[in-house]
Design an enzyme around this catalytic site. Structure first.
Site, mmCIF file in Angstrom:
data_model
loop_
_atom_site.group_PDB
_atom_site.id
_atom_site.type_symbol
_atom_site.label_atom_id
_atom_site.label_comp_id
_atom_site.label_asym_id
_atom_site.label_seq_id
_atom_site.Cartn_x
_atom_site.Cartn_y
_atom_site.Cartn_z
ATOM 1 N N ASP A 233 0.851 -1.188 0.000
ATOM 2 C CA ASP A 233 0.000 0.000 0.000
ATOM 3 C C ASP A 233 0.892 1.246 0.000
ATOM 4 O O ASP A 233 1.767 1.376 -0.847
ATOM 5 C CB ASP A 233 -0.954 -0.074 1.205
ATOM 6 N N TYR B 60 -1.675 11.301 2.459
ATOM 7 C CA TYR B 60 -2.535 11.597 1.309
ATOM 8 C C TYR B 60 -2.540 13.093 0.997
ATOM 9 O O TYR B 60 -2.533 13.497 -0.170
ATOM 10 C CB TYR B 60 -3.965 11.147 1.599
ATOM 11 N N HIS C 9 -7.160 -6.614 -0.942
ATOM 12 C CA HIS C 9 -6.078 -5.647 -0.800
ATOM 13 C C HIS C 9 -5.107 -6.035 0.307
ATOM 14 O O HIS C 9 -3.929 -5.667 0.259
ATOM 15 C CB HIS C 9 -6.677 -4.272 -0.500
#
Length: 277
Positions: free
Chosen positions: A101, A203, A257
């Protein structure tokens, strides 16, 4: 994993899980959002059985002693700098670098700019940053899969929504592949003052500059799973265009994921295949 050791770099102190023989081939494991180094426990156990030395930090924002204020402190170059500091702190010249990730994003960037410190790279879920950036621009499916990022970049609103109702939305991100005790651990870690904001700052610090990350020039394995709701096929299949070295693309059918928890043997096997870099 056997023990947790502090590692200090640039006035930041990271909590680092360490296991395996000191003279074993070193593997550095970088976790993603919204997890900690605990996510690597199943993979680390297999690697230690095979004689590797495993080093897995709680990264910037996740370690309480490495949680600076301000979005500007969470740009990828700073996160990659932490990896360099970690290697120097542990006296490691070259390592097999592994990331999942967001940890994969940092690993791609680090390997691209520091090939002399990386014997091999294993990236899990997230493809090379240039491939991912291309998919965001050109592929409608990837734009839809990445739409959550817009919320995560909204300071205050994202924290409130994710932690409301005993972090119901945060917990809902995980599949059954991640055990309840681990989910409770991640929620507890990110519920500490400032922790979730720091994690979301990864982010918020994103820029288009990441699209220009150079190709990596070290032996690389990229692992992608078909049931990943965040990463689509377009960017995954383009990933190899940004590796100027031996490259393996491993596709895991029907795996979510959360590959480190759901398919740890696949990751450990990929690392073992490149044992000698």
């Amino acid at each position: 994993m056997a023990s947790t050791e502090p590692a200090t770099y640039d006035d930041l102190t990271f909590d680092v899980r360490v296991a395996g023989p000191r003279d074993g081939p070193p593997v550095v494991l970088l976790h993603g959002f919204p997890e900690t180094s605990r996510s690597w426990t199943p993979v680390a156990r297999l690697l230690v059985e095979r004689g590797f030395r495993v080093i897995a930090p709680d990264q910037r924002g996740y370690s309480p002693g490495a949680r600076p204020n301000g979005v500007e402190h969470y740009a990828v170059p700073a996160l990659a700098g932490d990896v360099l500091g970690l290697l120097d702190e542990f006296g490691l010249d070259r390592v097999h670098l592994v990331g999942h990730d967001w940890g994969a994003a940092v690993a791609w960037y680090f390997a691209a700019y520091n090939p002399d410190r990386v014997s091999a790279l294993t990236a899990v879920s997230v493809p090379h940053l240039a491939a991912y950036g291309w998919a965001l621009r050109e592929d409608a499916d990837q734009r839809e899969r990445s739409s959550y990022i817009g919320l995560f970049r909204e300071e205050g609103k994202a924290e409130t929504l994710l932690l409301a109702d005993d972090a119901r939305r945060l917990r809902a991100m995980f599949t059954s592949a991640v055990d309840h005790d681990s989910v409770d651990h991640y929620v507890s870690a990110l519920s500490a003052p400032g922790a979730l904001t720091a994690a979301l700052n990864w982010y918020r610090a994103m820029t288009r500059d990441l699209d220009s990350t150079p190709p990596v020039r070290v032996p690389t394995t990229y692992i992608w799973s078909t049931a990943d709701i965040a990463i689509g096929r377009a960017g995954a299949e383009r990933c190899g265009e940004f590796v100027d070295a031996e490259y393996d693309f491993v596709v895991l059918p029907d795996v979510s994921h959360w590959i480190p928890e759901e398919a740890p043997a696949e990751i450990a096997n990929a690392i073992s295949r490149r044992r000698n870099g």
